[in-house]
Design a protein around this motif. Structure first.
Motif, PDB file in Angstrom:
ATOM      1  N   ALA A 133       0.861  -1.181   0.000  1.00 14.47           N
ATOM      2  CA  ALA A 133       0.000   0.000   0.000  1.00 14.47           C
ATOM      3  C   ALA A 133       0.891   1.222   0.000  1.00 14.47           C
ATOM      4  CB  ALA A 133      -0.905   0.012   1.221  1.00 14.47           C
ATOM      5  N   VAL A 134       0.697   2.081  -0.978  1.00 14.82           N
ATOM      6  CA  VAL A 134       1.459   3.318  -1.087  1.00 14.82           C
ATOM      7  C   VAL A 134       0.509   4.461  -0.742  1.00 14.82           C
ATOM      8  CG1 VAL A 134       2.761   4.819  -2.646  1.00 14.82           C
ATOM      9  CG2 VAL A 134       2.907   2.334  -2.891  1.00 14.82           C
ATOM     10  N   ILE A 135       0.890   5.263   0.229  1.00 19.71           N
ATOM     11  CA  ILE A 135       0.075   6.400   0.634  1.00 19.71           C
ATOM     12  C   ILE A 135       0.665   7.640  -0.029  1.00 19.71           C
ATOM     13  CG2 ILE A 135      -0.877   7.704   2.575  1.00 19.71           C
ATOM     14  CD1 ILE A 135      -1.602   4.684   2.563  1.00 19.71           C
ATOM     15  N   ALA A 136      -0.025   8.140  -1.033  1.00 19.42           N
ATOM     16  CA  ALA A 136       0.431   9.310  -1.787  1.00 19.42           C
ATOM     17  C   ALA A 136      -0.729   9.855  -2.603  1.00 19.42           C
ATOM     18  CB  ALA A 136       1.584   8.934  -2.708  1.00 19.42           C
ATOM     19  N   TYR A 137      -0.653  11.102  -2.961  1.00 18.73           N
ATOM     20  CA  TYR A 137      -1.693  11.690  -3.803  1.00 18.73           C
ATOM     21  C   TYR A 137      -1.112  12.300  -5.074  1.00 18.73           C
ATOM     22  CZ  TYR A 137      -0.162  16.000  -1.543  1.00 18.73           C
ATOM     23  OH  TYR A 137       0.595  17.023  -1.058  1.00 18.73           O
ATOM     24  N   ASP A 138       0.157  12.133  -5.294  1.00 17.16           N
ATOM     25  CA  ASP A 138       0.864  12.749  -6.401  1.00 17.16           C
ATOM     26  C   ASP A 138       0.690  11.936  -7.689  1.00 17.16           C
ATOM     27  OD1 ASP A 138       3.130  13.511  -8.166  1.00 17.16           O
ATOM     28  OD2 ASP A 138       3.672  14.758  -6.438  1.00 17.16           O
ATOM     29  N   GLU A 162     -11.923  10.800   1.360  1.00 22.44           N
ATOM     30  CA  GLU A 162     -12.880  10.697   0.256  1.00 22.44           C
ATOM     31  C   GLU A 162     -12.222  10.656  -1.123  1.00 22.44           C
ATOM     32  OE1 GLU A 162     -16.050  13.523   0.657  1.00 22.44           O
ATOM     33  OE2 GLU A 162     -16.191  13.183   2.806  1.00 22.44           O
ATOM     34  N   ARG A 163     -10.981  10.244  -1.191  1.00 27.79           N
ATOM     35  CA  ARG A 163     -10.313  10.058  -2.475  1.00 27.79           C
ATOM     36  C   ARG A 163     -10.330   8.585  -2.819  1.00 27.79           C
ATOM     37  NH1 ARG A 163      -6.657  14.268  -4.673  1.00 27.79           N
ATOM     38  NH2 ARG A 163      -7.519  16.154  -3.787  1.00 27.79           N
ATOM     39  N   ALA A 164     -10.198   8.279  -4.085  1.00 29.36           N
ATOM     40  CA  ALA A 164     -10.223   6.896  -4.547  1.00 29.36           C
ATOM     41  C   ALA A 164      -8.981   6.131  -4.105  1.00 29.36           C
ATOM     42  CB  ALA A 164     -10.315   6.867  -6.071  1.00 29.36           C
ATOM     43  N   ILE A 165      -9.147   4.840  -3.942  1.00 24.22           N
ATOM     44  CA  ILE A 165      -8.029   3.928  -3.732  1.00 24.22           C
ATOM     45  C   ILE A 165      -7.785   3.260  -5.076  1.00 24.22           C
ATOM     46  CG2 ILE A 165      -7.222   1.855  -2.551  1.00 24.22           C
ATOM     47  CD1 ILE A 165      -9.013   2.670  -0.202  1.00 24.22           C
ATOM     48  N   LEU A 166      -6.576   3.368  -5.578  1.00 25.94           N
ATOM     49  CA  LEU A 166      -6.258   2.889  -6.910  1.00 25.94           C
ATOM     50  C   LEU A 166      -5.527   1.552  -6.848  1.00 25.94           C
ATOM     51  CD1 LEU A 166      -4.935   6.307  -8.206  1.00 25.94           C
ATOM     52  CD2 LEU A 166      -7.199   5.326  -8.595  1.00 25.94           C
ATOM     53  N   ASP A 167      -6.012   0.591  -7.613  1.00 25.35           N
ATOM     54  CA  ASP A 167      -5.395  -0.727  -7.718  1.00 25.35           C
ATOM     55  C   ASP A 167      -4.459  -0.699  -8.931  1.00 25.35           C
ATOM     56  OD1 ASP A 167      -4.794  -3.402  -8.357  1.00 25.35           O
ATOM     57  OD2 ASP A 167      -6.708  -4.106  -7.548  1.00 25.35           O
ATOM     58  N   ILE A 168      -3.181  -0.726  -8.679  1.00 18.79           N
ATOM     59  CA  ILE A 168      -2.177  -0.595  -9.750  1.00 18.79           C
ATOM     60  C   ILE A 168      -2.261  -1.774 -10.727  1.00 18.79           C
ATOM     61  CG2 ILE A 168       0.298  -0.423 -10.255  1.00 18.79           C
ATOM     62  CD1 ILE A 168      -0.976   2.073  -8.882  1.00 18.79           C
ATOM     63  N   GLY A 183       7.581  -6.629 -13.994  1.00 18.51           N
ATOM     64  CA  GLY A 183       6.782  -7.848 -14.070  1.00 18.51           C
ATOM     65  C   GLY A 183       6.211  -8.254 -12.721  1.00 18.51           C
ATOM     66  N   MET A 184       5.873  -7.261 -11.905  1.00 14.87           N
ATOM     67  CA  MET A 184       5.350  -7.544 -10.566  1.00 14.87           C
ATOM     68  C   MET A 184       3.992  -8.217 -10.641  1.00 14.87           C
ATOM     69  SD  MET A 184       6.169  -4.137  -8.379  1.00 14.87           S
ATOM     70  CE  MET A 184       7.676  -3.251  -8.614  1.00 14.87           C
ATOM     71  N   GLN A 185       3.695  -9.027  -9.624  1.00 18.22           N
ATOM     72  CA  GLN A 185       2.403  -9.692  -9.520  1.00 18.22           C
ATOM     73  C   GLN A 185       1.734  -9.444  -8.174  1.00 18.22           C
ATOM     74  OE1 GLN A 185       0.812 -11.323 -12.031  1.00 18.22           O
ATOM     75  NE2 GLN A 185       2.477 -10.512 -13.261  1.00 18.22           N
ATOM     76  N   VAL A 186       2.420  -8.750  -7.275  1.00 19.28           N
ATOM     77  CA  VAL A 186       1.856  -8.489  -5.948  1.00 19.28           C
ATOM     78  C   VAL A 186       0.687  -7.509  -6.053  1.00 19.28           C
ATOM     79  CG1 VAL A 186       4.049  -8.867  -4.781  1.00 19.28           C
ATOM     80  CG2 VAL A 186       3.407  -6.558  -5.428  1.00 19.28           C
ATOM     81  N   THR A 187      -0.205  -7.575  -5.094  1.00 23.21           N
ATOM     82  CA  THR A 187      -1.291  -6.608  -5.017  1.00 23.21           C
ATOM     83  C   THR A 187      -0.696  -5.285  -4.565  1.00 23.21           C
ATOM     84  OG1 THR A 187      -2.876  -8.316  -4.459  1.00 23.21           O
ATOM     85  CG2 THR A 187      -3.475  -6.047  -3.882  1.00 23.21           C
ATOM     86  N   MET A 188      -0.952  -4.228  -5.339  1.00 26.92           N
ATOM     87  CA  MET A 188      -0.423  -2.916  -4.993  1.00 26.92           C
ATOM     88  C   MET A 188      -1.541  -1.889  -5.095  1.00 26.92           C
ATOM     89  SD  MET A 188       2.713  -0.701  -6.624  1.00 26.92           S
ATOM     90  CE  MET A 188       3.830  -2.071  -6.477  1.00 26.92           C
ATOM     91  N   MET A 189      -1.741  -1.190  -4.003  1.00 21.45           N
ATOM     92  CA  MET A 189      -2.770  -0.160  -3.949  1.00 21.45           C
ATOM     93  C   MET A 189      -2.116   1.187  -3.687  1.00 21.45           C
ATOM     94  SD  MET A 189      -5.238  -2.182  -4.396  1.00 21.45           S
ATOM     95  CE  MET A 189      -6.862  -1.682  -3.944  1.00 21.45           C
ATOM     96  N   MET A 190      -2.657   2.216  -4.297  1.00 16.29           N
ATOM     97  CA  MET A 190      -2.225   3.578  -4.000  1.00 16.29           C
ATOM     98  C   MET A 190      -3.397   4.280  -3.345  1.00 16.29           C
ATOM     99  SD  MET A 190      -0.668   6.510  -6.448  1.00 16.29           S
ATOM    100  CE  MET A 190      -0.804   8.220  -5.965  1.00 16.29           C
ATOM    101  N   GLU A 191      -3.180   4.728  -2.125  1.00 14.87           N
ATOM    102  CA  GLU A 191      -4.224   5.391  -1.355  1.00 14.87           C
ATOM    103  C   GLU A 191      -3.824   6.836  -1.121  1.00 14.87           C
ATOM    104  OE1 GLU A 191      -5.283   3.232   2.202  1.00 14.87           O
ATOM    105  OE2 GLU A 191      -4.485   1.393   1.336  1.00 14.87           O
ATOM    106  N   SER A 192      -4.788   7.713  -1.187  1.00 15.97           N
ATOM    107  CA  SER A 192      -4.533   9.126  -0.922  1.00 15.97           C
ATOM    108  C   SER A 192      -4.656   9.400   0.573  1.00 15.97           C
ATOM    109  CB  SER A 192      -5.547   9.988  -1.675  1.00 15.97           C
ATOM    110  OG  SER A 192      -5.398  11.345  -1.289  1.00 15.97           O
ATOM    111  N   PRO A 193      -3.808  10.272   1.099  1.00 14.78           N
ATOM    112  CA  PRO A 193      -3.960  10.662   2.496  1.00 14.78           C
ATOM    113  C   PRO A 193      -5.156  11.599   2.703  1.00 14.78           C
ATOM    114  CG  PRO A 193      -2.160  11.874   1.508  1.00 14.78           C
ATOM    115  CD  PRO A 193      -2.637  10.876   0.491  1.00 14.78           C
ATOM    116  N   CYS A 194      -5.722  12.097   1.611  1.00 15.60           N
ATOM    117  CA  CYS A 194      -6.887  12.979   1.677  1.00 15.60           C
ATOM    118  C   CYS A 194      -8.153  12.139   1.794  1.00 15.60           C
ATOM    119  CB  CYS A 194      -6.979  13.852   0.438  1.00 15.60           C
ATOM    120  SG  CYS A 194      -5.524  14.853   0.149  1.00 15.60           S
TER     121      CYS A 194
END
Length: 75
Positions: A29-34, A62-68, A49-60
């Motif tokens: 889980a990466v916490i960033a909004y950039d 009501e922002r979306a959580i993005l599944d890379i 060639g990664m296969q792990v689950t990776m999410m990008m979450e905003s610290p703000c």
């Protein structure tokens, strides 16, 4: 593991740490909004060639959580 880096730009440091974590982790889980971080995550996820689950979450609230992995699969 060694997470030492000589980079000073935050988004480069984040990617450096993610690449190291991906070797051992099942989920990241990466916490960033950039947008730069999002684009770099997509690029390096695909190039490594990664296969792990990776999410990008905003610290703000009501922002979306993005599944890379899902974003790359869709586009």
């Amino acid at each position: 593991f060694d997470l030492e880096t000589q980079h000073e730009v935050a988004y480069i440091i984040i990617i450096h740490h993610v690449l190291h974590c991906a070797e051992l982790a099942h989920q990241i889980a990466v916490i960033a909004y950039d947008t730069y971080v999002f684009v770099l995550l997509l690029h390096h996820y695909q190039m490594a060639g990664m296969q792990v689950t990776m999410m990008m979450e905003s610290p703000c609230k009501e922002r979306a959580i993005l599944d890379i992995k899902a974003t790359l699969a869709k586009h």
